[in-house]
Design an enzyme around this catalytic site. Structure first.
Site, short mmCIF file in Angstrom:
data_model
loop_
_atom_site.label_atom_id
_atom_site.label_comp_id
_atom_site.label_asym_id
_atom_site.label_seq_id
_atom_site.Cartn_x
_atom_site.Cartn_y
_atom_site.Cartn_z
N HIS A 181 0.81 -1.23 0.00
CA HIS A 181 0.00 0.00 0.00
C HIS A 181 0.84 1.28 0.00
O HIS A 181 0.51 2.26 0.68
CB HIS A 181 -0.95 0.00 1.19
N HIS B 89 -9.62 1.85 0.51
CA HIS B 89 -9.58 0.64 1.34
C HIS B 89 -10.70 0.67 2.39
O HIS B 89 -10.45 0.56 3.58
CB HIS B 89 -8.21 0.58 2.03
N GLU C 60 -11.84 -3.77 -2.58
CA GLU C 60 -10.88 -2.82 -3.14
C GLU C 60 -10.67 -3.11 -4.63
O GLU C 60 -9.91 -4.00 -4.99
CB GLU C 60 -9.54 -2.94 -2.42
#
Length: 326
Positions: A96, A166, A292
């Site tokens: 991420h 997210h 996601e």
């Protein structure tokens, strides 16, 4: 830091977006029973999103994640003959966007109205190991019972880019777990992985516990394999298409996700452990499900996957829609 939260409203939805991490903090929806529920997992106090204790949970509740959502194996990729070493923050892997990804940056406002918001962030050359200066703009628009999110980006050096949000959903208003939630996916294929890194194989879910091509309660997959943390594979035609529906029998709510991304990471929150949730709730295992839409994990190391490489002079443009039927 004084928290900045923008509230978008129409007759059906109310969405709170924090400037810290361009974070979806709250999403209030009225169900067919007439009750108004916040269907996102979030923190009680907006300033907590920037706190050290929350960062240590690794939850990414509602945040915009990037430059590269999901994992890159060993935090490495090769581009134009040069190997790049990214920040490693998830075991041996990059996750991420790294230690201080886009979820831990303060985004600036370029437009705000009752039902629309545009935020901007400029990531400098070398941030978390990535090449090039990347300018990102994210737009949020409420239309009827839908929240539409549009991602745009431009770079001055070639760089892999994979942007998404997210959010963790719990259609009971953050109460209990999501085992009773019913999931339908408009695909029966997902990426085969080892330690959450794809091996390049796309496999069929038919006949297995991961088959959600017809609506199935999450309880079985949670009990049999600890839940989902898998990237499901969709066609890459470029059109915004419906990917998933999530419903909950007691609230009567149904959420759908549509996007022009080729993948949908579905994570049922096995390792959630977040104190200080809305209403003082402690979010534990399976308190929410993350949906996601994104490119595939570790794509820079898999030339057979849809390319995530953004070149100078090109525009990155992707869309995710979260909508409600009740």
């Amino acid at each position: 830091m004084e928290p900045i939260v923008y509230v978008l409203k129409n007759e059906f939805l109310e969405v709170h977006v924090g400037a810290w991490g361009a974070t979806l903090q709250r999403m209030l929806v009225t169900g067919k029973d007439g009750r108004r529920r916040d269907v996102l997992l979030g923190l009680e106090h907006p300033e907590d999103y920037a706190g050290v204790e929350y960062a240590a949970t690794g939850a990414y509740l509602g945040a915009l994640v990037g430059r590269y959502a999901n994992r890159i194996a060993d935090g490495r990729f090769t581009l134009e003959g040069r190997e790049y070493q990214l920040a490693v923050n998830n075991g041996r892997n990059h996750l991420h966007g790294g230690v201080r990804g886009f979820d831990k940056q303060l985004w600036s406002k370029t437009y705000f109205a009752d039902n629309a918001l545009v935020l901007r962030y400029v990531s400098p050359d070398g941030e978390e190991g990535y090449p090039g200066t990347l300018e990102v703009q994210v737009g949020f628009v409420l239309s009827g019972k839908e929240l539409k999110i549009t991602y745009q980006a431009w770079v001055d050096k070639p760089c892999p880019v994979n942007l998404t949000h997210h959010p963790y959903f719990n259609l009971c208003g953050g109460v209990g777990n999501v085992k009773s939630h019913v999931l339908r996916l408009y695909t029966d294929k997902y990426l085969q992985t080892e330690d959450l890194i794809p091996d390049g194989m796309v496999v069929s879910a038919i006949g297995g516990v991961c088959n959600f091509s017809n609506p199935v309660a999450l309880q079985a997959v949670i009990e049999e394999r600890g839940g989902l943390d898998d990237c499901f594979v969709f066609g890459s035609g470029g059109d915004v298409k419906r990917m998933a529906e999530l419903s909950e029998p007691l609230s009567g709510m149904t959420l759908y996700v549509a996007s022009d991304y080729p993948g949908l990471q579905v994570y049922t929150g096995k390792y959630l452990d977040v104190p200080g949730g809305i209403g003082g709730v402690h979010y534990g295992a399976y308190a929410g499900i993350a949906l996601e839409a994104q490119y595939f994990p570790d794509s820079p190391n898999h030339p057979e996957f849809p390319s995530t490489l953004l070149m100078p002079g090109e525009e990155y443009c992707k869309t995710i829609v979260y909508g409600f039927e009740s």
